[in-house]
Design a protein around this motif. Structure first.
Motif, PDB file in Angstrom:
ATOM      1  N   THR A  34       0.953  -1.392   0.148  1.00 43.87           N
ATOM      2  CA  THR A  34       0.090  -0.035   0.260  1.00 43.87           C
ATOM      3  C   THR A  34       0.661   1.910  -0.144  1.00 43.87           C
ATOM      4  N   ASP A  35      -0.226   2.438  -0.726  1.00 47.06           N
ATOM      5  CA  ASP A  35       1.422   3.988  -0.731  1.00 47.06           C
ATOM      6  C   ASP A  35       0.618   4.346  -0.072  1.00 47.06           C
ATOM      7  N   LEU A  36       1.291   4.320   1.843  1.00 43.10           N
ATOM      8  CA  LEU A  36       1.599   4.855   2.669  1.00 43.10           C
ATOM      9  C   LEU A  36       2.465   6.387   2.898  1.00 43.10           C
ATOM     10  N   ALA A  37       2.812   6.692   1.714  1.00 46.98           N
ATOM     11  CA  ALA A  37       4.126   7.824   2.146  1.00 46.98           C
ATOM     12  C   ALA A  37       3.591   9.081   2.604  1.00 46.98           C
ATOM     13  N   GLY A  38       4.009   9.522   3.670  1.00 45.86           N
ATOM     14  CA  GLY A  38       3.945  10.813   3.999  1.00 45.86           C
ATOM     15  C   GLY A  38       2.766  10.107   5.317  1.00 45.86           C
ATOM     16  N   LEU A  39       2.638   8.739   5.488  1.00 44.74           N
ATOM     17  CA  LEU A  39       1.646   9.093   6.641  1.00 44.74           C
ATOM     18  C   LEU A  39       1.820  10.159   8.265  1.00 44.74           C
ATOM     19  N   ALA A  59       7.214   9.018   6.215  1.00 44.79           N
ATOM     20  CA  ALA A  59       6.191   8.645   7.763  1.00 44.79           C
ATOM     21  C   ALA A  59       6.351   8.939   8.797  1.00 44.79           C
ATOM     22  N   ARG A  60       5.542   9.952   9.397  1.00 47.57           N
ATOM     23  CA  ARG A  60       5.502  10.471  11.236  1.00 47.57           C
ATOM     24  C   ARG A  60       5.318   8.930  11.616  1.00 47.57           C
TER      25      ARG A  60
END
Length: 222
Positions: A34-39, A59-60
């Motif tokens: 899954t693309d959760l870039a920048g979560l 991600a943070r």
């Protein structure tokens, strides 16, 4: 705006909308590839989640439980994890370039086989007891305030690593390269006649050197 999510689909939608996610309960969810870039994830639990191949770059993640999560082949480039529980998580094949772990619980975590480490990769104030860091290339990095009690660092390249205030009690260093690794502020645990061989090439303090000499039956006179 902060999103409250209860399903993987809601999590994905929140990331796409650029919204922080607070206290999700997604244990053992399937988020493979899954693309959760920048979560931006705050609290909650993804314990046992399947995150294989997931994009988590930038991600943070703060205060989240990821115990037992499968992060193999995931991309965590430039990710920052603060106060997260990663106990038993697996990172084989994960890309951890410029990744930062601050105050994380990483008991039994497997980092063996992680890829893409950069000079700004950070392990700071983490509990890495019985973690697997075998055969990693950590040359020149700084590892500060970490508990590596009984962790496996066998075969690791630790040349010029700056270990600051770390606990190395019972740490497995078999075949590790320690040339110029700075251990002066570390707790080395019980000093035995095998210690000099295990620490060959490392930089130690005068008091540590005295304890090593004592373990070898030598008397140091000033």
């Amino acid at each position: 705006m902060t999103a409250d999510v209860t399903t993987p689909e809601e999590l994905i939608a929140a990331v796409r909308a650029g919204e922080p996610v607070r206290d999700p309960l997604l244990d053992e969810c399937d988020l493979r590839d899954t693309d959760l870039a920048g979560l931006d994830l705050r609290g909650g639990s993804l314990a046992g989640a399947d995150l294989r191949g997931t994009r988590l770059d930038r991600a943070r993640i703060s205060g989240t439980t990821l115990a037992g999560a499968d992060l193999r082949e995931a991309d965590l480039t430039d990710a920052v994890l603060t106060g997260a529980d990663l106990s038993g998580a697996r990172f084989a094949g994960a890309i951890l370039g410029d990744t930062r772990f601050d105050g994380c619980r990483m008991i039994g975590t497997s980092l063996r086989g992680m890829r893409g480490l950069a000079a700004s990769f950070v392990l700071n104030d983490c509990n890495l007891q019985i973690a697997d860091l075998g055969n990693l290339g950590l040359r020149g990095l700084r590892i500060a305030g970490c508990d590596l009690t009984e962790a496996d660092l066998s075969g690791a390249d630790l040349r010029a690593v700056g270990f600051e205030r770390c606990r190395l009690r019972g740490t497995v260093l078999r075949a590790a390269r320690l040339e110029q690794a700075d251990l002066r502020s570390c707790d080395l645990g019980e000093i035995t006649p095998d210690t000099p061989h295990a620490l060959r090439g490392a930089v130690v303090s005068p008091s540590q050197a005295g304890a090593i000499c004592e373990a070898l039956g030598l008397t140091v006179l000033e």
